[in-house]
Design a protein around this motif. Structure first.
Motif, PDB file in Angstrom:
ATOM      1  N   MET A 168       0.854  -1.180   0.000  1.00 44.14           N
ATOM      2  CA  MET A 168       0.000   0.000   0.000  1.00 44.14           C
ATOM      3  C   MET A 168       0.892   1.233   0.000  1.00 44.14           C
ATOM      4  SD  MET A 168      -3.013   1.155   2.655  1.00 44.14           S
ATOM      5  CE  MET A 168      -2.065   1.069   4.133  1.00 44.14           C
ATOM      6  N   ASP A 169       0.642   2.120  -0.924  1.00 44.14           N
ATOM      7  CA  ASP A 169       1.386   3.372  -0.993  1.00 44.14           C
ATOM      8  C   ASP A 169       0.597   4.474  -0.298  1.00 44.14           C
ATOM      9  OD1 ASP A 169       3.476   2.299  -2.501  1.00 44.14           O
ATOM     10  OD2 ASP A 169       2.395   2.636  -4.376  1.00 44.14           O
ATOM     11  N   THR A 170       1.320   5.304   0.461  1.00 46.75           N
ATOM     12  CA  THR A 170       0.698   6.447   1.119  1.00 46.75           C
ATOM     13  C   THR A 170       0.201   7.414   0.061  1.00 46.75           C
ATOM     14  OG1 THR A 170       2.161   6.192   3.007  1.00 46.75           O
ATOM     15  CG2 THR A 170       1.088   8.323   2.749  1.00 46.75           C
ATOM     16  N   ARG A 171      -1.032   7.864   0.216  1.00 46.16           N
ATOM     17  CA  ARG A 171      -1.630   8.772  -0.761  1.00 46.16           C
ATOM     18  C   ARG A 171      -1.188  10.219  -0.572  1.00 46.16           C
ATOM     19  NH1 ARG A 171      -7.822   6.592  -0.194  1.00 46.16           N
ATOM     20  NH2 ARG A 171      -7.651   4.946  -1.749  1.00 46.16           N
ATOM     21  N   PHE A 172      -1.006  10.617   0.685  1.00 50.51           N
ATOM     22  CA  PHE A 172      -0.785  12.029   0.981  1.00 50.51           C
ATOM     23  C   PHE A 172      -0.078  12.136   2.320  1.00 50.51           C
ATOM     24  CE2 PHE A 172      -2.161  16.288   2.398  1.00 50.51           C
ATOM     25  CZ  PHE A 172      -1.967  17.028   1.238  1.00 50.51           C
ATOM     26  N   ASN A 173       0.991  12.929   2.390  1.00 46.34           N
ATOM     27  CA  ASN A 173       1.725  13.110   3.630  1.00 46.34           C
ATOM     28  C   ASN A 173       1.188  14.349   4.344  1.00 46.34           C
ATOM     29  OD1 ASN A 173       3.636  13.845   5.652  1.00 46.34           O
ATOM     30  ND2 ASN A 173       5.152  12.575   4.618  1.00 46.34           N
ATOM     31  N   LEU A 174       0.508  14.114   5.448  1.00 46.73           N
ATOM     32  CA  LEU A 174      -0.126  15.202   6.187  1.00 46.73           C
ATOM     33  C   LEU A 174       0.874  16.096   6.913  1.00 46.73           C
ATOM     34  CD1 LEU A 174      -3.141  13.198   7.617  1.00 46.73           C
ATOM     35  CD2 LEU A 174      -3.259  15.024   5.919  1.00 46.73           C
ATOM     36  N   PHE A 175       2.122  15.677   6.995  1.00 49.21           N
ATOM     37  CA  PHE A 175       3.142  16.491   7.656  1.00 49.21           C
ATOM     38  C   PHE A 175       3.948  17.333   6.669  1.00 49.21           C
ATOM     39  CE2 PHE A 175       2.294  13.165  10.745  1.00 49.21           C
ATOM     40  CZ  PHE A 175       2.154  13.912  11.912  1.00 49.21           C
ATOM     41  N   GLU A 176       3.926  16.968   5.389  1.00 47.59           N
ATOM     42  CA  GLU A 176       4.713  17.698   4.397  1.00 47.59           C
ATOM     43  C   GLU A 176       3.965  18.867   3.777  1.00 47.59           C
ATOM     44  OE1 GLU A 176       6.215  14.884   1.569  1.00 47.59           O
ATOM     45  OE2 GLU A 176       7.673  14.064   2.997  1.00 47.59           O
ATOM     46  N   ASN A 177       2.653  18.795   3.682  1.00 46.86           N
ATOM     47  CA  ASN A 177       1.850  19.879   3.136  1.00 46.86           C
ATOM     48  C   ASN A 177       1.707  20.968   4.199  1.00 46.86           C
ATOM     49  OD1 ASN A 177      -1.152  21.019   3.101  1.00 46.86           O
ATOM     50  ND2 ASN A 177      -0.492  20.674   0.986  1.00 46.86           N
ATOM     51  N   GLU A 178       1.915  22.234   3.809  1.00 46.69           N
ATOM     52  CA  GLU A 178       1.901  23.335   4.782  1.00 46.69           C
ATOM     53  C   GLU A 178       0.564  23.441   5.520  1.00 46.69           C
ATOM     54  OE1 GLU A 178       2.149  28.200   5.057  1.00 46.69           O
ATOM     55  OE2 GLU A 178       2.824  27.210   3.213  1.00 46.69           O
ATOM     56  N   PHE A 179      -0.523  23.443   4.793  1.00 45.84           N
ATOM     57  CA  PHE A 179      -1.837  23.569   5.434  1.00 45.84           C
ATOM     58  C   PHE A 179      -2.131  22.367   6.330  1.00 45.84           C
ATOM     59  CE2 PHE A 179      -6.417  22.951   5.667  1.00 45.84           C
ATOM     60  CZ  PHE A 179      -6.820  24.206   6.136  1.00 45.84           C
ATOM     61  N   ALA A 180      -1.909  21.169   5.786  1.00 47.31           N
ATOM     62  CA  ALA A 180      -2.160  19.955   6.568  1.00 47.31           C
ATOM     63  C   ALA A 180      -1.248  19.899   7.787  1.00 47.31           C
ATOM     64  CB  ALA A 180      -1.968  18.712   5.700  1.00 47.31           C
ATOM     65  N   GLY A 181      -0.016  20.335   7.624  1.00 50.05           N
ATOM     66  CA  GLY A 181       0.930  20.347   8.741  1.00 50.05           C
ATOM     67  C   GLY A 181       0.464  21.230   9.885  1.00 50.05           C
ATOM     68  N   ARG A 182      -0.128  22.371   9.553  1.00 52.96           N
ATOM     69  CA  ARG A 182      -0.677  23.248  10.593  1.00 52.96           C
ATOM     70  C   ARG A 182      -1.823  22.547  11.318  1.00 52.96           C
ATOM     71  NH1 ARG A 182      -1.697  27.892   6.803  1.00 52.96           N
ATOM     72  NH2 ARG A 182      -3.570  28.140   8.045  1.00 52.96           N
ATOM     73  N   GLY A 183      -2.649  21.840  10.553  1.00 52.80           N
ATOM     74  CA  GLY A 183      -3.748  21.092  11.162  1.00 52.80           C
ATOM     75  C   GLY A 183      -3.236  19.970  12.043  1.00 52.80           C
ATOM     76  N   MET A 184      -2.222  19.263  11.576  1.00 59.69           N
ATOM     77  CA  MET A 184      -1.667  18.152  12.348  1.00 59.69           C
ATOM     78  C   MET A 184      -1.021  18.650  13.642  1.00 59.69           C
ATOM     79  SD  MET A 184      -2.575  15.416  10.919  1.00 59.69           S
ATOM     80  CE  MET A 184      -1.603  14.244  11.836  1.00 59.69           C
ATOM     81  N   LYS A 185      -0.419  19.837  13.602  1.00 64.67           N
ATOM     82  CA  LYS A 185       0.174  20.388  14.821  1.00 64.67           C
ATOM     83  C   LYS A 185      -0.907  20.643  15.868  1.00 64.67           C
ATOM     84  CE  LYS A 185       3.298  23.911  16.492  1.00 64.67           C
ATOM     85  NZ  LYS A 185       4.284  24.923  16.142  1.00 64.67           N
ATOM     86  N   ARG A 186      -2.036  21.187  15.444  1.00 64.82           N
ATOM     87  CA  ARG A 186      -3.149  21.416  16.366  1.00 64.82           C
ATOM     88  C   ARG A 186      -3.727  20.085  16.856  1.00 64.82           C
ATOM     89  NH1 ARG A 186      -3.006  25.711  12.878  1.00 64.82           N
ATOM     90  NH2 ARG A 186      -3.432  27.764  13.773  1.00 64.82           N
ATOM     91  N   PHE A 187      -3.843  19.143  15.952  1.00 66.35           N
ATOM     92  CA  PHE A 187      -4.341  17.811  16.272  1.00 66.35           C
ATOM     93  C   PHE A 187      -3.432  17.159  17.314  1.00 66.35           C
ATOM     94  CE2 PHE A 187      -5.371  13.352  15.260  1.00 66.35           C
ATOM     95  CZ  PHE A 187      -6.752  13.435  15.226  1.00 66.35           C
ATOM     96  N   ALA A 188      -2.138  17.254  17.107  1.00 67.17           N
ATOM     97  CA  ALA A 188      -1.168  16.686  18.045  1.00 67.17           C
ATOM     98  C   ALA A 188      -1.276  17.356  19.410  1.00 67.17           C
ATOM     99  CB  ALA A 188       0.245  16.824  17.485  1.00 67.17           C
ATOM    100  N   GLY A 189      -1.626  18.638  19.418  1.00 65.27           N
ATOM    101  CA  GLY A 189      -1.802  19.340  20.688  1.00 65.27           C
ATOM    102  C   GLY A 189      -2.902  18.718  21.528  1.00 65.27           C
ATOM    103  N   MET A 190      -3.960  18.252  20.892  1.00 59.46           N
ATOM    104  CA  MET A 190      -5.025  17.572  21.624  1.00 59.46           C
ATOM    105  C   MET A 190      -4.507  16.250  22.187  1.00 59.46           C
ATOM    106  SD  MET A 190      -7.840  19.124  22.079  1.00 59.46           S
ATOM    107  CE  MET A 190      -8.912  17.767  22.522  1.00 59.46           C
ATOM    108  N   GLY A 191      -3.683  15.564  21.436  1.00 57.58           N
ATOM    109  CA  GLY A 191      -3.092  14.326  21.926  1.00 57.58           C
ATOM    110  C   GLY A 191      -2.223  14.570  23.147  1.00 57.58           C
ATOM    111  N   THR A 192      -1.477  15.656  23.127  1.00 56.17           N
ATOM    112  CA  THR A 192      -0.650  16.022  24.277  1.00 56.17           C
ATOM    113  C   THR A 192      -1.520  16.302  25.494  1.00 56.17           C
ATOM    114  OG1 THR A 192       1.060  16.928  22.832  1.00 56.17           O
ATOM    115  CG2 THR A 192       1.061  17.678  25.126  1.00 56.17           C
TER     116      THR A 192
END
Length: 161
Positions: free
Chosen positions: A1-25
């Motif tokens: 299975m190949d990854t379709r999209f890297n959520l950490f490499e895209n600028e917009f997605a990366g900002r979202g993932m940072k906020r998402f990770a904050g909830m995990g913290t």
């Protein structure tokens, strides 16, 4: 299975993932035991078929000292003797909160009563957010084809820290 999209490499997605990770913290700062959090996340991920999150939460739990027996029995926790009543309540909440489309009632009154019996208000809030968060994480990983198998304990903390 190949990854379709890297959520950490895209600028917009990366900002979202940072906020998402904050909830995990925030969840890790709660008084809900780390083992319970990993078991809840593992169970929801099993239900949702998220290999990446199953891999992550199994390895994080093992690194934190969780036994192989308990990890292997999460999928059959109702037919197991290795989980406390409090953990069983949290696992039931995880299942019912994950399978919302399978039952019109959502989380049953019985499960809710068990959760309230074993957890204080802050812990209940953390469990509710944890169930919502892991379900969202499962969807992100499944939609983008994040495969399981290569995760190493501590990788998420390192990537979001």
């Amino acid at each position: 299975m190949d990854t379709r999209f890297n959520l950490f490499e895209n600028e917009f997605a990366g900002r979202g993932m940072k906020r998402f990770a904050g909830m995990g913290t925030l969840m890790h700062e709660s008084a809900v035991p780390k083992a319970t959090q990993e078991l809840v996340s593992l169970r929801a991920s099993q239900i949702n078929g998220c290999g990446h999150c199953i891999d992550m939460h199994t390895k994080e739990a093992a690194a934190a000292g969780e036994s192989a027996v308990r990890l292997h029995l999460v999928a059959a926790w109702r037919e197991s003797t290795v989980f406390t009543e409090a953990e069983q309540a949290a696992l039931a909440l995880a299942e019912e909160g994950t399978r919302l489309a399978d039952a019109h009632q959502g989380v049953s009154d019985e499960t809710w009563a068990q959760v309230r019996k074993h957890y204080d208000d802050d812990q209940v809030a953390a469990l509710i957010f944890l169930v919502a968060l892991i379900n969202a994480a499962n969807r992100l990983a499944v939609i983008t084809h994040q495969p399981g198998g290569s995760y190493e304990a501590g990788m998420f903390a390192a990537a979001t820290g």
